[in-house]
Design an enzyme around this catalytic site. Structure first.
Site, PDB file in Angstrom:
ATOM      1  N   GLY A  78      67.323 -46.760 -23.388  1.00  0.00           N
ATOM      2  CA  GLY A  78      68.145 -47.573 -24.295  1.00  0.00           C
ATOM      3  C   GLY A  78      68.409 -48.966 -23.735  1.00  0.00           C
ATOM      4  N   ARG A 142      60.974 -44.550 -24.498  1.00  0.00           N
ATOM      5  CA  ARG A 142      61.530 -43.361 -23.842  1.00  0.00           C
ATOM      6  C   ARG A 142      60.437 -42.371 -23.399  1.00  0.00           C
ATOM      7  NH1 ARG A 142      66.931 -43.289 -23.826  1.00  0.00           N
ATOM      8  NH2 ARG A 142      68.118 -44.246 -25.513  1.00  0.00           N
ATOM      9  N   ASP A 173      67.521 -40.517 -15.882  1.00  0.00           N
ATOM     10  CA  ASP A 173      66.251 -39.827 -16.095  1.00  0.00           C
ATOM     11  C   ASP A 173      65.063 -40.706 -15.699  1.00  0.00           C
ATOM     12  OD1 ASP A 173      67.291 -37.404 -17.033  1.00  0.00           O
ATOM     13  OD2 ASP A 173      67.538 -38.199 -19.057  1.00  0.00           O
ATOM     14  N   LYS A 199      70.197 -48.971 -14.716  1.00  0.00           N
ATOM     15  CA  LYS A 199      70.555 -49.465 -16.051  1.00  0.00           C
ATOM     16  C   LYS A 199      71.188 -48.370 -16.886  1.00  0.00           C
ATOM     17  CE  LYS A 199      68.743 -48.088 -19.249  1.00  0.00           C
ATOM     18  NZ  LYS A 199      68.040 -47.406 -20.340  1.00  0.00           N
ATOM     19  N   THR A 200      72.163 -48.625 -17.655  1.00  0.00           N
ATOM     20  CA  THR A 200      72.610 -47.851 -18.819  1.00  0.00           C
ATOM     21  C   THR A 200      74.025 -48.282 -19.203  1.00  0.00           C
ATOM     22  OG1 THR A 200      73.088 -45.729 -19.859  1.00  0.00           O
ATOM     23  CG2 THR A 200      73.393 -45.767 -17.486  1.00  0.00           C
ATOM     24  N   ASP A 202      75.916 -46.446 -20.640  1.00  0.00           N
ATOM     25  CA  ASP A 202      76.749 -45.235 -20.604  1.00  0.00           C
ATOM     26  C   ASP A 202      77.631 -45.149 -19.362  1.00  0.00           C
ATOM     27  OD1 ASP A 202      75.336 -44.687 -22.859  1.00  0.00           O
ATOM     28  OD2 ASP A 202      74.120 -43.099 -21.997  1.00  0.00           O
TER      29      ASP A 202
HETATM   30  P1  FBP Z   1      70.100 -44.707 -21.931  1.00  0.00           P
HETATM   31  O1  FBP Z   1      70.650 -43.468 -21.310  1.00  0.00           O
HETATM   32  O2  FBP Z   1      68.646 -44.697 -22.084  1.00  0.00           O
HETATM   33  O3  FBP Z   1      70.596 -45.944 -21.237  1.00  0.00           O
HETATM   34  O4  FBP Z   1      70.656 -44.750 -23.426  1.00  0.00           O
HETATM   35  C1  FBP Z   1      71.890 -45.190 -23.805  1.00  0.00           C
HETATM   36  C2  FBP Z   1      72.189 -44.836 -25.234  1.00  0.00           C
HETATM   37  O5  FBP Z   1      72.663 -46.004 -25.876  1.00  0.00           O
HETATM   38  C3  FBP Z   1      73.177 -43.682 -25.395  1.00  0.00           C
HETATM   39  O6  FBP Z   1      74.517 -44.115 -25.295  1.00  0.00           O
HETATM   40  C4  FBP Z   1      72.838 -43.155 -26.763  1.00  0.00           C
HETATM   41  O7  FBP Z   1      73.214 -41.814 -26.933  1.00  0.00           O
HETATM   42  C5  FBP Z   1      71.333 -43.296 -26.802  1.00  0.00           C
HETATM   43  O8  FBP Z   1      71.032 -44.384 -25.941  1.00  0.00           O
HETATM   44  C6  FBP Z   1      70.800 -43.570 -28.168  1.00  0.00           C
HETATM   45  O9  FBP Z   1      69.420 -43.483 -28.132  1.00  0.00           O
HETATM   46  P2  FBP Z   1      68.430 -44.253 -29.101  1.00  0.00           P
HETATM   47  O10 FBP Z   1      68.373 -45.673 -28.650  1.00  0.00           O
HETATM   48  O11 FBP Z   1      67.132 -43.581 -28.857  1.00  0.00           O
HETATM   49  O12 FBP Z   1      68.952 -44.121 -30.486  1.00  0.00           O
END
Ligand code: FBP
Length: 551
Positions: A78, A142, A173, A199-200, A202
């Site tokens: 993400g 991803r 991951d 990165k994230t 979250d």
């Molecule tokens: P990452 O763990 O890859 O940084 O993703 C963050 C995030 O924004 C989460 O908070 C959310 O659940 C997910 O990505 C949403 O995924 P997508 O971008 O595939 O809709």
């Protein structure tokens, strides 16, 4: 010519603040040897070449001659504000070490490496993206790097481009995969180093070494601004309860940080729900109690923050999801079914009696969302599950019952919101712009020092940027064994909200006061990029409290 806003133009010229150790010549010093946070024997066996490596510290050094190197960079998962600055820092760092070095960007995430989709990142390209949000410089994806054929394709692609180091910018991951790749390339002795960057949005990639992942700061500031705006509206119109779901996957760090910034009436923390073994109706009762109490004071409005992963933490629901994960992993029979109804019947037939009962009791939409495709890492896509609507429905029912019994005289009108994508590509805050640029430069030094299987590390983040410390942490140090897609796998341990940690304790100490009739909303306002440092350069409340600072 692309049209730009005045802020975009101004940010193009922003020079990120750097720690003193990264300003001049740098040398890499080895620190103590490491071991994994848990399951040492298993991790050591799986990573014989990258296990137990020492911590690394970047300190002032002498001028030295570095050979030119070609490096490939990947954005994984993400979007998170600041990714472009990691790449800019990496580029500037490599060019400073040797101007003949080249940086290639693999397009669309890890699949770019496997399929050989790339672009060379030249000065013109990098300059366009300095201090901007988004991952559009090369795109993200991803795809999970886990099969040897993928690693071998990567070798071929790197050979063709003369690439001897890959930088993977990703979450827990993706960095786990970075480590698997580093280990494989060492075993194969193919001369390709792999470095990860944290990165994230979250905020769940943090531990004793990594103080925070980049992007968390900006994303939380964006959401907190929006929550503050909604609170002003609620306090003006005095007629709506706002149910606001916030991204963050399993961990509730984003909800908690936004609560610390905006002081809503209620903030649910998934980790607490699990620890207290709460059911969905316990959560609903808790919300209803606050609504009824405020209604008695004539206040039929309020704000409720809900972490997007909540559903996974309600113990009975967690069991159900675990059963579904195991049941649906590589289940061709299920995939072949055509209608939602057939799928529902199939699932019901395979679950344990308790989980079947729960599954049946869920609104059909939510039950369907729980059986939707997992992401490539086996995670339920919680961003697709509309928990805020489920809660509104259940709260409304409960209040109607109380009204019938004469125990509630208020008016309940609810609005639902989901904040996630709004914050992931925001223009990075000064904190993220500076932090990310430092991470990129750090990665360039780890590469120059011939390191592999490390994550670029920048610490001491509650101090001014000039005092930050840079280095490297072996990725194996952050790993443990977890069940994924029905099998035990080595993964970087996810950091959930620590119920004994200072940020949660602060919420716990203040939430009764935030819930009551003396509305205590805070209105954080938009991110400020220019102005006094106490307005523009503050890290998150979470980081401040974790470091023993007052907020
Ligand atoms: P990452 O763990 O890859 O940084 O993703 C963050 C995030 O924004 C989460 O908070 C959310 O659940 C997910 O990505 C949403 O995924 P997508 O971008 O595939 O809709």
């Amino acid at each position: 010519m692309v049209k730009k806003s005045p802020l975009q133009i101004a940010r193009g010229n922003y020079q990120p603040k750097l720690p003193v150790a990264l300003k001049g010549n740098v040398k890499v010093q080895e620190g103590a040897a490491t071991q994994s946070v848990a399951d040492q024997e298993e991790i050591k066996q799986l990573f014989p070449n990258t296990y137990g490596l020492p911590l690394l510290h970047l300190v002032a050094g002498e001028a030295a001659n570095y050979p030119a190197i070609n490096v490939g960079v990947i954005l994984s998962g993400g979007q998170a504000p600041g990714g472009h600055n990691v790449i800019a820092g990496l580029y500037d760092g490599l060019k400073k070490l040797n101007p003949a070095s080249k940086l290639y960007g693999f397009l669309g995430g890890p699949s770019g490496l496997i399929e050989g989709n790339y672009t060379e990142l030249t000065a013109d390209v990098i300059d366009e993206y300095r201090n901007t949000g988004g991952f559009d410089i090369i795109g993200s994806g991803r795809t999970k790097l886990e099969e040897t054929w993928q690693f071998d394709n990567g070798i071929e692609v790197c050979k063709k481009l003369g690439i001897t180091a890959i930088v993977i910018i990703g979450g827990d991951d993706s960095n786990t995969n970075a480590c698997v790749l580093a280990e494989y390339y060492l075993q194969k002795q193919c001369g390709i180093q792999v470095i990860g960057c944290p990165k994230t949005i979250d905020g769940d990639l943090k531990n004793g070494m990594i103080e925070t992942s980049f992007g968390f700061d900006t994303a939380c500031k964006v959401y907190s601004e929006l929550i503050g705006n909604i609170q002003r509206d609620a306090n003006s119109a005095k007629k709506y309860w706002h149910f606001i779901r916030l991204m963050g996957r399993s961990a509730s760090h984003i909800a908690l940080e936004c609560a610390l910034q905006s002081q809503p009436n209620i903030c649910i923390i998934s980790e607490e729900v699990e620890a207290k073994n709460m059911t969905l109706s316990d959560i609903v009762d808790q919300i209803v109690n606050v609504i009824v109490a405020r209604a008695e004071a004539g206040l039929n409005f309020g704000t409720i923050l809900i972490p997007e992963g909540l559903i996974e933490f309600i113990p009975a629901m967690k069991r159900l999801i675990r059963e579904l994960n195991d049941l649906l992993a590589n289940n061709e029979e299920f995939v072949a079914l055509n209608t939602d109804d057939e799928k529902r019947q199939y699932v019901k037939g395979m679950l344990s009696p308790e989980s079947r009962e729960l599954y049946r009791s869920l609104p059909k939409g939510i039950a369907r969302q729980l059986t939707m495709d997992r992401d490539p890492h086996g995670n339920v896509q919680v961003s697709q599950i509309e928990t805020e609507k489920l809660l509104i429905e259940m709260v409304a029912k409960n209040l109607a019952m109380l009204k019938g019994e004469g125990k509630y005289k208020g008016k309940f009108a609810a609005l639902n919101h989901f904040f996630g994508y709004e914050g992931r590509c925001a223009i990075p805050s000064n904190f993220d712009a500076d932090y990310c640029y430092s991470i990129g430069i750090t990665a360039s030094h780890l590469i120059a020092a011939g390191k592999t299987g490390y994550m670029a590390l920048v610490q001491n983040l509650t101090e001014p940027a000039v005092d930050w410390k840079a280095g490297g942490v072996p990725i194996t140090m952050m790993m443990n064994m977890e069940r994924r897609n029905g099998k035990m796998k080595p993964v970087i341990q996810k950091a959930l909200v620590d119920l004994n940690g200072a940020p949660f304790k602060y919420l716990e100490a203040h939430r009764a006061e935030w819930a009551d009739e003396n509305t205590s909303y805070v209105y954080p306002g938009p991110i400020q990029y220019y102005g006094p440092t106490e307005v523009c350069d503050q890290p998150t409340r979470t980081l401040m409290l974790e470091k023993g600072r007052n907020i």
